[in-house]
Design an enzyme around this catalytic site. Structure first.
Site, PDB file in Angstrom:
ATOM      1  N   ASP A  23      48.568  49.366  29.861  1.00 42.80           N
ATOM      2  CA  ASP A  23      47.710  48.363  30.493  1.00 42.80           C
ATOM      3  C   ASP A  23      47.244  48.972  31.811  1.00 42.80           C
ATOM      4  O   ASP A  23      48.024  49.116  32.750  1.00 42.80           O
ATOM      5  CB  ASP A  23      48.508  47.072  30.710  1.00 42.80           C
ATOM      6  CG  ASP A  23      47.657  45.954  31.315  1.00 42.80           C
ATOM      7  OD1 ASP A  23      46.688  46.255  32.036  1.00 42.80           O
ATOM      8  OD2 ASP A  23      47.990  44.772  31.080  1.00 42.80           O
ATOM      9  N   LYS A  34      38.995  41.485  35.177  1.00 47.67           N
ATOM     10  CA  LYS A  34      39.335  41.811  36.560  1.00 47.67           C
ATOM     11  C   LYS A  34      38.244  42.712  37.153  1.00 47.67           C
ATOM     12  O   LYS A  34      37.119  42.275  37.288  1.00 47.67           O
ATOM     13  CB  LYS A  34      40.728  42.450  36.600  1.00 47.67           C
ATOM     14  CG  LYS A  34      41.778  41.650  35.804  1.00 47.67           C
ATOM     15  CD  LYS A  34      42.079  40.293  36.386  1.00 47.67           C
ATOM     16  CE  LYS A  34      42.832  39.355  35.469  1.00 47.67           C
ATOM     17  NZ  LYS A  34      44.102  39.843  34.958  1.00 47.67           N
ATOM     18  N   TYR A  48      52.996  42.554  32.601  1.00 44.02           N
ATOM     19  CA  TYR A  48      52.304  41.266  32.764  1.00 44.02           C
ATOM     20  C   TYR A  48      53.001  40.173  31.942  1.00 44.02           C
ATOM     21  O   TYR A  48      53.354  40.406  30.766  1.00 44.02           O
ATOM     22  CB  TYR A  48      50.869  41.495  32.288  1.00 44.02           C
ATOM     23  CG  TYR A  48      49.928  40.343  32.343  1.00 44.02           C
ATOM     24  CD1 TYR A  48      49.599  39.743  33.553  1.00 44.02           C
ATOM     25  CD2 TYR A  48      49.330  39.862  31.181  1.00 44.02           C
ATOM     26  CE1 TYR A  48      48.693  38.690  33.594  1.00 44.02           C
ATOM     27  CE2 TYR A  48      48.419  38.819  31.220  1.00 44.02           C
ATOM     28  CZ  TYR A  48      48.108  38.230  32.433  1.00 44.02           C
ATOM     29  OH  TYR A  48      47.221  37.210  32.476  1.00 44.02           O
ATOM     30  N   ARG A  59      28.648  38.971  14.005  1.00 44.29           N
ATOM     31  CA  ARG A  59      30.063  39.180  14.318  1.00 44.29           C
ATOM     32  C   ARG A  59      30.408  40.653  14.528  1.00 44.29           C
ATOM     33  O   ARG A  59      31.326  40.988  15.259  1.00 44.29           O
ATOM     34  CB  ARG A  59      30.935  38.580  13.210  1.00 44.29           C
ATOM     35  CG  ARG A  59      32.347  38.413  13.644  1.00 44.29           C
ATOM     36  CD  ARG A  59      33.340  37.853  12.608  1.00 44.29           C
ATOM     37  NE  ARG A  59      32.819  37.084  11.524  1.00 44.29           N
ATOM     38  CZ  ARG A  59      32.707  37.547  10.269  1.00 44.29           C
ATOM     39  NH1 ARG A  59      33.065  38.783   9.970  1.00 44.29           N
ATOM     40  NH2 ARG A  59      32.239  36.779   9.321  1.00 44.29           N
TER      41      ARG A  59
HETATM   42  C1  LIG Z   1      44.894  39.393  33.847  1.00 47.39           C
HETATM   43  C2  LIG Z   1      45.677  40.471  33.227  1.00 47.39           C
HETATM   44  C3  LIG Z   1      45.724  40.622  31.843  1.00 47.39           C
HETATM   45  C4  LIG Z   1      45.099  39.617  30.898  1.00 47.39           C
HETATM   46  O1  LIG Z   1      43.739  39.553  30.984  1.00 47.39           O
HETATM   47  P1  LIG Z   1      42.896  38.233  30.543  1.00 47.39           P
HETATM   48  O2  LIG Z   1      41.518  38.771  30.472  1.00 47.39           O
HETATM   49  O3  LIG Z   1      43.113  37.219  31.614  1.00 47.39           O
HETATM   50  O4  LIG Z   1      43.425  37.782  29.238  1.00 47.39           O
HETATM   51  C5  LIG Z   1      46.425  41.695  31.326  1.00 47.39           C
HETATM   52  N1  LIG Z   1      47.051  42.564  32.125  1.00 47.39           N
HETATM   53  C6  LIG Z   1      47.033  42.450  33.470  1.00 47.39           C
HETATM   54  C7  LIG Z   1      47.746  43.460  34.286  1.00 47.39           C
HETATM   55  C8  LIG Z   1      46.360  41.394  34.060  1.00 47.39           C
HETATM   56  O5  LIG Z   1      46.386  41.258  35.383  1.00 47.39           O
END
Ligand SMILES: *Cc1c(COP(=O)(O)O)cnc(C)c1O
Length: 396
Positions: free
Chosen positions: A187, A212, A114, A61
């Site tokens: 973010d 992404k 988001y 873990r």
């Molecule tokens: C997709 C996304 C997230 C969340 O990511 P996940 O890996 O799908 O949980 C957070 N912020 C932005 C801007 C995103 O496009």
């Protein structure tokens, strides 16, 4: 824990080269592990002495060499002191907010954030007594200053904003917050540290959905937070361990592999995105192109000042599109897939309905539709022809 390392090699080179590949094998091996054996009793005792230390791999873990390889690569990319991995981007955002906020605290959250981040503030954080104020992504210093309270603990940014692509003045927000001892988090999924490095701009905590661009192959979910100093890193790392957060070894492997090609992929996404935005701007059906890399974008000056380039995600406003016409357009697309997420090698088209608290944001008329596009790695000519065909089908 690592000291900040000077970036004497270019980012492209650092993505490709691993200093510690085992046995000469170029790829990082996958360590599947729960149990880790200690050769002697003394080693067992040493492992217990500081089980939360980053160097300790005394149980699966806590991570394995597969985990460390990914953490180190991500930490170095952001010029951070350390990276903490999470099983998704949302998990990384939620952990950051939970770790650094207490009941009674006040959070400033950008209104263009988001959707699931917004919902986490309105749901979980509200339930535990953390109050959120949503602020305009384009708010000036005076407006933002008026929103700070005695109990404001954190300012959260996302630039460009999800779905509507407003560019924030990150350095100005950071200097306002830092002057009051308030934490800043961002973010940074859209830009990745290659196009915008938050920590170099003074942000305390940089969050990305690795799902992404970082992974880039639409086959695993993960999230990462990089930290500007050791105190922040220690706190978040211990929080992640205490809550049992873990990124599985196979996903670490995919993520590490995807990262190798990040620089070349991003350059191709940028070129395709700009070409498609240019094509769409010429179409009579398109009334707005929301792409920060275009000179007419309201945030373009800040974008030019702070970013090294654009990624491949942007949006357009379609005029004279009711639901039927939108459906004809989307169903006629053969190369652009319709699906959530983005940042993979494939092109995507998704109609968006952004939710906002403030009334100042993009207002759509009844026959206007916001369409988000991800420019993938296909040929730009083929992608343009696909859009052209869909416009023709929509007009029928
Ligand atoms: C997709 C996304 C997230 C969340 O990511 P996940 O890996 O799908 O949980 C957070 N912020 C932005 C801007 C995103 O496009």
């Amino acid at each position: 824990m690592k000291q900040k390392s000077g970036a004497d090699l270019s980012v492209q080179t650092r993505l490709v080269h691993d200093p510690d590949n085992a046995y000469g094998v170029v790829a990082t091996p996958v360590y599947h592990a729960s149990t880790v054996l200690f050769p002697t009793y003394a080693d067992l005792r040493r492992g217990e002495a500081d089980p939360l230390s980053r160097d300790s791999m005394y149980y699966g873990r806590m991570g394995t060499p597969s985990t460390r390889s990914l953490e180190d690569a991500l930490s170095a990319l952001d010029n951070s002191v350390g990276a903490v991995l999470f099983p998704s981007g949302v998990a990384a955002i939620a952990a950051t907010l939970q770790c650094f906020l207490r009941p009674g605290d006040h959070l400033l959250m950008v209104d263009s954030t988001y959707g699931p981040t917004r919902n986490f503030c309105l749901g979980y954080l509200a339930d535990i007594g953390v109050e959120t104020t949503f602020y305009d992504p384009c708010a000036g210093t005076a407006e933002l200053q008026s929103l700070f309270r005695e109990n404001t603990r954190l300012v959260f940014m996302e630039s460009p904003g999800s779905a509507t692509f407003e560019v924030q003045d990150v350095p100005a927000i950071v200097s306002l917050a830092a002057g009051r001892g308030i934490l800043t988090a961002i973010d940074n999924t859209w830009a990745t540290p290659l196009l915008f490095n938050p920590l170099d701009h003074g942000v305390d905590l940089a969050i990305q959905s690795g799902t992404k661009y970082l992974n880039g192959h639409a086959d695993c979910l993960y999230g990462v937070v990089t930290c500007r100093d050791n105190t922040l890193y220690d706190r978040l790392h211990r929080y992640a361990l205490a809550t049992g957060s873990h990124l599985a070894p196979d996903d670490c492997f995919l993520a590490r592999r995807g990262l190798r090609t990040l620089a070349v992929r991003l350059a191709a996404h940028e070129a395709a995105g700009i070409a498609l935005a240019e094509y769409l701007a010429q179409r009579s059906e398109v009334s707005q192109v929301l792409h920060p890399g275009r000179p007419e974008h309201p945030g373009h000056a800040i974008f030019r000042r702070d970013f090294c380039g654009a990624s491949g995600l942007f949006a357009v406003v379609l005029d004279g599109f009711d639901e039927e016409r939108l459906a004809r357009f989307l169903d006629a697309l053969a190369l652009f897939g319709m699906g959530y997420s983005w940042g993979g090698f494939e092109s995507l088209a998704l109609p968006m309905r952004p939710v906002r608290t403030l009334s100042t944001r993009l207002a759509l008329g009844p026959d206007q539709r916001l369409l988000r596009l991800h420019a993938g790695l296909e040929s730009i000519d083929d992608l343009t022809a696909d859009l052209e065909g869909a416009f023709a089908a929509a007009a029928r």
